[in-house]
Design an enzyme around this catalytic site. Structure first.
Site, PDB file in Angstrom:
ATOM      1  N   GLU A 172       0.819  -1.233   0.000  1.00 39.65           N
ATOM      2  CA  GLU A 172       0.000   0.000   0.000  1.00 39.65           C
ATOM      3  C   GLU A 172       0.847   1.276   0.000  1.00 39.65           C
ATOM      4  OE1 GLU A 172      -3.023  -0.276   3.089  1.00 39.65           O
ATOM      5  OE2 GLU A 172      -4.087  -1.831   1.975  1.00 39.65           O
ATOM      6  N   GLU A 291      -5.517  -8.441  -0.398  1.00 39.61           N
ATOM      7  CA  GLU A 291      -6.238  -8.159   0.851  1.00 39.61           C
ATOM      8  C   GLU A 291      -7.692  -7.942   0.489  1.00 39.61           C
ATOM      9  OE1 GLU A 291      -4.705  -5.243   3.631  1.00 39.61           O
ATOM     10  OE2 GLU A 291      -2.653  -5.691   3.036  1.00 39.61           O
TER      11      GLU A 291
HETATM   12  O1  AHR Z   1      -5.125  -6.009   6.923  1.00 41.94           O
HETATM   13  C1  AHR Z   1      -5.003  -4.897   7.752  1.00 41.94           C
HETATM   14  C2  AHR Z   1      -4.277  -3.733   7.092  1.00 41.94           C
HETATM   15  O2  AHR Z   1      -5.076  -3.230   6.066  1.00 41.94           O
HETATM   16  C3  AHR Z   1      -2.972  -4.068   6.396  1.00 41.94           C
HETATM   17  O3  AHR Z   1      -1.892  -4.012   7.257  1.00 41.94           O
HETATM   18  C4  AHR Z   1      -2.862  -2.970   5.379  1.00 41.94           C
HETATM   19  O4  AHR Z   1      -2.146  -3.381   4.244  1.00 41.94           O
HETATM   20  C5  AHR Z   1      -4.284  -2.596   5.077  1.00 41.94           C
HETATM   21  O5  AHR Z   1      -4.482  -1.230   5.136  1.00 41.94           O
END
Ligand code: AHR
Length: 499
Positions: A172, A291
């Site tokens: 990110e 994610e």
């Molecule tokens: O999954 C939780 C968090 O969400 C992770 O660390 C990050 O990559 C995202 O913002």
């Protein structure tokens, strides 16, 4: 309410890459410490890993687990987590404002991954660190021996290389919250150079470049194109992340959110293809949805966490029946996009926005979202069939034309199984699904399970599993005509297996 579906064995979307049933363990909250690792627990193994958790992860059948972050990775020195445990430093983790003891590092995690039958998807730090630390880590993990870093690994008692095949180039990096957040050009350049030296170290690896943190980022689109313009030839995948919330307590709208996920996937695939065309490249960049989940229940609680404690309970969302339906719709969306999405990670796996929860010294238990994931992972491998559907649609606060039926079918030729996954988004009416199925003449209806609960907010706990799939008895499949008729209860996740 009625819906029609037509399936034909010859008309497919693509093959499921089993890695779309991946998940994620970050050094965050109680995912690692007091999650997968609790040496004083009665059910701990020789390395301190909880065997009850290992069993549940195996039940989910997770082919790949992303590690060690997440936001955490952008400030992580991987060297802190190797070698004698008593010499490892305790660090301030600036991502989550906690204390990191480094008792678990890459070698311990690789061993845990083996015990749950998973591969590791390893992330490198492109925040505070760069290409040098990244290529050293590849050498430490993947080079057989006879060089400084590979011999260091052997000296740490790991004779054979881990051979991690899939690597994330940071996390990110478009987000201002990220440790050493970068612009698209800055990130694209460092990602290209890191990928280059990592692949020179081990040409067999594949790398994932950071896409936008979510599709609502102001730079979404521009970021993907900017990064790809710097790094197209070096990348194999572009990442996507999405978390859905139901802050407004508007269930019909919440159940429609997977439409946004579908648009997100198609848009990023389009941007990858745009840069491909611009570069006159022959190579296709595929997608790593590394994610995805529902995440909102724990926000208020997390705002109260004291800083610099070790492994505080954080992001411990307790999932409802309706969350499981949204997760089911998200799984169907990933499967439907199997032609472009080759990797996906349910974020996360244990305690942190997770299907598996643990109590310190106590039991491990399954959240509502455990079941759709498990059934998709077990039965959703093979060829994805085209699923033309005719059913009623509705509009919600944020989305138009949400079909009441969300569905996809996967044919596993090896096992001679055809599985239909289906969510009935109608909260009050059951849905009579009639499917015309061609090309599966000898198949019979094996089982129809449905997960539903009259209380859409029902949750599971260590003491009681209120929400789990139950076998339904009334479906029929006429082997002559291939006509399948099943009734999907209101607000339900369904798995219909033919074989
Ligand atoms: O999954 C939780 C968090 O969400 C992770 O660390 C990050 O990559 C995202 O913002």
């Amino acid at each position: 309410m009625k819906a029609k579906l037509t399936l034909h064995g010859e008309f497919s979307i693509g093959e499921v890459d089993k890695r779309i049933y991946g998940s994620f363990i970050e050094h965050l909250g109680r995912a690692v410490y007091n999650g997968i690792y609790e040496p004083n627990h009665g059910d701990a193994d020789d390395l301190g890993f909880r065997k009850d958790v290992i069993k549940l992860v195996r039940d989910l059948d997770v082919p790949v687990v992303r590690y060690p972050g997440g936001n955490f990775v952008s400030g992580y020195n991987w060297e802190d987590g190797v070698g004698p445990v008593d010499k490892r430093p305790v660090r301030m983790d600036l991502a989550w404002m906690t204390r990191e003891s480094n008792r678990i590092g890459v070698n311990e995690f690789a061993e845990w991954a083996k015990r749950v039958n998973s591969e590791v998807m390893m992330a490198v730090n492109l925040g505070t660190a760069g290409p040098d630390e990244a290529r050293n880590l590849v050498e430490y993990c993947n080079f057989p021996g006879g060089t400084a870093w590979s011999d260091l690994r052997r000296g740490h008692g790991v004779e054979k290389p881990h051979n991690f095949k899939l690597w994330c180039l940071g996390n990110e990096m478009d987000g201002p919250w990220q440790i050493c957040h970068r612009t698209a050009v800055e990130y694209g350049r460092i990602a290209a150079e890191a990928a280059k030296v990592m692949k020179w170290t081990d040409p067999s690896i594949e790398v994932v470049g950071c896409g936008s943190s979510n599709a609502r980022m102001p730079t979404f689109g521009e970021w993907e194109a900017g990064v790809l313009e710097q790094a197209y030839e070096q990348l194999d995948y572009m990442s996507l992340h999405i978390y859905f919330a139901n802050n407004e307590n508007d269930t019909p709208n919440f159940l429609g959110r997977s439409l946004e996920m579908d648009t997100f996937i198609k848009t990023v695939a389009g941007i990858c293809d745009y840069v491909k065309a611009k570069n006159h490249s022959k190579k296709q960049i595929n997608l790593s949805f590394d994610e995805w989940n529902v995440w909102f229940h724990s926000h208020d609680q997390d705002a109260k966490i004291e800083k610099w404690t070790e492994a505080p309970a954080r992001l411990e969302d307790i999932y409802t029946m309706e969350d499981a339906l949204t997760v089911g719709c998200m799984l169907i969306t990933l499967i439907k996009n199997a032609d472009r999405v080759k990797v996906a990670c349910l974020a996360q796996l244990v305690n942190v926005i997770a299907p598996i929860m643990t109590e310190a010294g106590g039991p491990a238990w399954r959240q509502t979202i455990f079941y759709p994931f498990m059934q998709a992972s077990r039965y959703g491998r093979g060829t994805v069939l085209r699923c033309p559907v005719s059913c009623e649609k509705y509009d919600s606060q944020e989305y138009n034309d949400i079909p009441y039926l969300e569905t996809v079918a996967v044919h596993n030729d090896e096992k001679k199984e055809l599985t239909i996954f289906a969510v009935n988004r109608n909260l009050t009416e059951s849905l009579d699904l009639e499917a015309e199925i061609y090309g599966f003449e000898k198949y019979r209806l094996v089982e129809h399970t449905a997960m539903h609960n009259a209380d859409i907010k029902a949750v599971n706990s260590a003491k009681e599993e209120k929400v789990k799939p139950e076998v339904q008895g009334k479906g029929t499949l006429d082997p002559e005509s291939g006509r399948l008729v099943v009734r999907l209860p209101p607000a339900s996740w369904n798995v219909i297996r033919l074989g």
